[in-house]
Design a protein around this motif. Structure first.
Motif, short mmCIF file in Angstrom:
data_model
loop_
_atom_site.label_atom_id
_atom_site.label_comp_id
_atom_site.label_asym_id
_atom_site.label_seq_id
_atom_site.Cartn_x
_atom_site.Cartn_y
_atom_site.Cartn_z
N ASP A 144 45.30 40.47 36.23
CA ASP A 144 44.20 40.53 35.27
C ASP A 144 42.89 40.71 36.04
N GLU A 194 48.06 38.43 24.01
CA GLU A 194 47.42 39.03 22.84
C GLU A 194 46.53 40.22 23.21
N GLN A 195 46.32 40.49 24.52
CA GLN A 195 45.49 41.60 24.94
C GLN A 195 46.29 42.75 25.56
N ARG A 196 47.61 42.63 25.61
CA ARG A 196 48.41 43.63 26.31
C ARG A 196 48.49 44.95 25.55
N ASN A 231 39.13 39.54 33.30
CA ASN A 231 38.64 38.19 33.06
C ASN A 231 38.61 37.41 34.38
N MET A 264 46.13 46.71 24.69
CA MET A 264 45.06 47.59 25.16
C MET A 264 45.42 48.29 26.46
#
Length: 232
Positions: free
Chosen positions: A76, A62-64, A79, A66
């Motif tokens: 990563d 869900e963050q790809r 995080n 960006m």
């Protein structure tokens, strides 16, 4: 060597024909327009598959949005904060402690118990996660208090009906329900909310020297407070 990256592999080429500029990295003028595919293939290169790095954490799906393609499917690096997983605080693997409350001061004993129930003595302590141990207290009727608290300390409870307030001293409650004194003291040192109610179930208080938890093989509770024992 220069790296040409793709979605599944990275190709390393010699950077003899590429010159860096202080502004754009590689200038377009430094690359000859006569360079063809055949000339590139003649240079030495090596292919390294990205799937070989199994231990690298990937960016969540869900963050790809960006990231660019190279960043999204790489490690990563944002995080990196450690947070305990479910396997890090399994109840069946938690230690059990036992403590004899004979002549131990109530407040100092309760604070030591609360520290181990919350897990504050561990390097992996997390405020929002149950990381602590189980604590068994025996001889609850022999717990001690300092000063005149035996006659001046009051415990109140209410039935919920008008005029239903009942007040009794420490000495009276100790003769009636001695377990409730330690439970009341430890409960006040735990978080207020769902986590605190869950942690309170890790406290087992019993009157007398016997308890039904021999199967858990409890070990003595480590006490570092040198003033916890009441001096006669």
């Amino acid at each position: 060597m220069a790296i040409l990256a793709c979605a599944s592999s990275s190709i390393m080429l010699s950077s003899t024909s590429l010159k860096k500029t202080p502004f754009l990295g590689f200038s377009s003028s430094s690359i000859s327009t006569k360079t063809t595919t055949s000339s590139i293939l003649k240079q030495k290169f090596s292919v390294k598959c990205a799937s070989s790095t199994k231990n690298l954490s990937m960016v969540p799906l869900e963050q790809r949005w960006m990231f660019s393609d190279e960043e999204a499917y790489g490690p990563d690096i944002w995080n990196t904060t450690w947070y305990p997983k479910a396997v890090d605080h399994v109840n069946t693997e938690k230690p059990w402690y036992v403590v004899d409350a004979t002549d131990l001061i109530l407040g100092r004993l309760a604070s030591t118990i609360a520290i181990h129930i919350r897990g504050k003595n561990l390097a992996t302590f997390t405020p929002s996660v149950d990381m602590g141990a189980f604590v068994i207290v025996v001889n609850a009727e022999k717990v001690a208090v300092s000063g005149k608290k035996r006659l001046q300390k009051l415990y109140r409870r209410h039935s919920g009906r008008p005029g239903g307030m009942t007040v009794e001293t420490f000495d009276q409650l100790q003769k009636r329900i001695p377990e409730r004194i330690i439970e009341h003291a430890v409960r006040g040192m735990l978080p207020k909310g769902r986590l605190g109610r869950h942690l309170f179930n890790h406290l087992k208080v019993y009157k007398g020297a016997d308890h039904p938890h021999q199967a858990q093989q409890p070990v003595p509770l480590p006490i570092r407070d040198k003033r916890i024992k009441k001096e006669n």
